[in-house]
Scaffold this active site. Structure first.
Site, short mmCIF file in Angstrom:
data_model
loop_
_atom_site.label_atom_id
_atom_site.label_comp_id
_atom_site.label_asym_id
_atom_site.label_seq_id
_atom_site.Cartn_x
_atom_site.Cartn_y
_atom_site.Cartn_z
N ARG A 1 34.73 33.21 42.71
CA ARG A 1 35.41 33.94 43.77
C ARG A 1 35.51 33.09 45.02
O ARG A 1 36.59 32.91 45.60
CB ARG A 1 34.67 35.24 44.08
CG ARG A 1 35.36 36.06 45.18
CD ARG A 1 34.59 37.30 45.53
NE ARG A 1 34.44 38.19 44.39
CZ ARG A 1 33.30 38.37 43.74
NH1 ARG A 1 32.23 37.70 44.12
NH2 ARG A 1 33.23 39.18 42.72
N SER B 1 31.23 34.97 38.50
CA SER B 1 32.17 35.60 39.45
C SER B 1 31.82 35.20 40.87
O SER B 1 32.69 34.97 41.70
CB SER B 1 32.14 37.11 39.28
OG SER B 1 30.89 37.62 39.70
N ASN C 1 39.07 31.30 46.22
CA ASN C 1 39.66 31.62 47.51
C ASN C 1 39.84 30.38 48.37
O ASN C 1 40.88 30.19 49.00
CB ASN C 1 38.79 32.64 48.24
CG ASN C 1 39.14 34.05 47.86
OD1 ASN C 1 40.11 34.60 48.34
ND2 ASN C 1 38.37 34.62 46.94
#
Lengths: 156, 289
Positions: free
Chosen positions: B222, B218, B226
């Site tokens: 992440r 994660s 993004n």
């Protein structure tokens, strides 16, 4: 977008940067920050202390001033008392001196009176003898009657 | 959009999403990949030169600036650069103090490096998408290369290699400190003896194992997601250019608005990566969680 050797290369790069940062970057900066913090705390404490000392000094100055005032008042009081004493003493002295002078003058007068009386007595005796001599002429022997006249003169 | 005549939109997007990969191709030998398929054929033993170059460059900028300040750091009145650096250091230290309860002199410098490095790498996203790749293509054309096959991605965090590289290092640190603080038994116990007690061992292992493995995944995805999405939107906006005054104007406004919004995202992602790293390491240091 493939996972390839770049992954390991990035891991090594990351480790190197972190290691360098940990050894050469972080400690000096954090130390400087901590040191400044201590310095500021010290400065504040010193300021506080100075403040307290100033208040204490002011209080002490007030006390000293009060004491000085009291001492001055005491000195002035003493001086006044002394001045009164001196005047009083001078008065007494002057009175004594006056009395003494009066007494001396009276003594002088007495002495002068005595001397005049003595002189008069002598003169009266001489005059009396001379008069008696003139009256009695030959009947009177000076050596015999002298003592009688002296006795008389003494009774004057 | 550069060379609009010779590239379709799809090719343009593809071009921007391909790394400059150096590797050993089974047919062409050692060299740069000419397209993404070739890069894929190079397999694992290839390296994304652009990712490495920009990440090392930006990391060096960070290290250079902070080292310069650290060398002359005084407890007296700080200058401009020192003030700026101290502001960041203070911010990171505050976060570490707030989230990390153990005692480890490595965590704060680690957090600082992550925050500034990731931020700088993300910051590359704000450069116009074509600027550096185009210049690089022209430069390579001088050496006889076809600019259409010269790839360059200037944002290292849009390369999963970079984000997974950092996340895996954090993961290894989590494992290392878990074992160091709790011992092998303690660490294994944490994985297998909760939340259901010793009779639910398989279920525990599955739950805790997933929770453990999801941390680096994660963390890496992440940031990557993004940045990749942000980059993609910049590329899509860039596609509008060259379509007449109205489209150019719209693209200009959109690019500006997205860039302003993106400033928030790049800072936030750098911050999240740092905070999660601190939190994961804190959990690794704690006896019970």
């Amino acid at each position: 977008m493939n996972i390839n050797l770049t992954l390991f290369a990035q891991m090594i790069t990351f480790a190197v940067f972190v290691g360098f940062c940990m050894k050469y970057v972080w400690p000096p900066i954090v130390n400087a920050l901590a040191e400044r913090k201590a310095k500021i705390a010290e400065g504040l404490a010193a300021g506080e202390r100075g403040h307290q000392e100033k208040a204490l000094g002011e209080q002490r100055a007030l006390e000293v001033m009060k004491e000085a005032k009291a001492t001055a008042a005491e000195i002035v009081g003493q001086a006044q008392k002394r001045a009164t004493d001196i005047v009083e003493e001078a008065k007494v002295d002057a009175r004594t001196e006056g009395d003494r002078i009066v007494a001396a003058a009276q003594a002088e007068i007495e002495r002068e009176a005595n001397r005049a009386r003595e002189e008069l007595r002598e003169k009266v005796a001489t005059l009396a003898i001379a008069a008696a001599e003139k009256i009695l002429k030959k009947e009177i022997d000076i050596d015999i009657h002298r003592s009688i006249v002296d006795d008389f003169a003494k009774q004057l | 959009m550069s060379s609009a005549e010779t590239l379709t939109s799809q090719q343009y997007i593809q071009h921007h999403l391909t790394n400059l990969t150096l590797g050993f191709h089974p047919e062409h030998g050692l060299g740069f990949a000419h397209d993404s398929a070739e890069a894929a054929e190079m397999g694992f033993w290839a390296i994304n030169v652009d990712t490495m170059f920009f990440s090392i460059l930006l990391g060096s900028v960070f290290i250079w600036l902070f080292r310069k300040v650290a060398e002359s750091a005084t407890a007296g009145v700080p200058g401009g650069a020192q003030n700026f650096v101290e502001w960041i250091v203070d911010f990171v230290e505050e976060n570490v103090r707030g989230s990390f309860s153990g005692k480890n002199p490595m965590v704060a410098p680690l957090a600082l490096t992550i925050f500034v490095w990731v931020f700088l790498m993300n910051l590359m996203d704000l450069l116009p998408v074509d600027l550096i790749p185009h210049l690089f293509g022209q430069l390579m054309a001088v050496f006889g290369a076809d600019p259409h096959h010269v790839y360059l991605k200037v944002v290292p965090t849009t390369d999963p290699n970079a984000t997974f590289g950092m996340a895996l290092m954090v993961f290894f640190m989590v494992l290392y400190y878990s074992v160091k603080m709790k011992g092998v038994g303690g660490f294994l116990g944490e994985l297998t003896l909760q939340p259901f007690g010793k009779w639910g061992m398989p279920a525990n292992l599955i739950l805790e194992g997933i929770s453990l493995l999801s941390k680096p995944v994660s963390l890496a995805l992440r940031l990557f997601g993004n940045m990749y999405a942000g980059e993609m939107i910049f590329i899509l906006i860039a596609l509008l250019y060259g379509g007449g005054v109205v489209l150019d104007g719209t693209a200009g406004v959109l690019q500006f608005v997205w860039a302003v919004f993106h400033i928030l995202i790049i800072t936030l992602q750098a911050f999240i990566f740092m905070v999660l790293t601190i939190v994961y390491l804190d959990m690794a240091h704690q006896e019970h969680h």
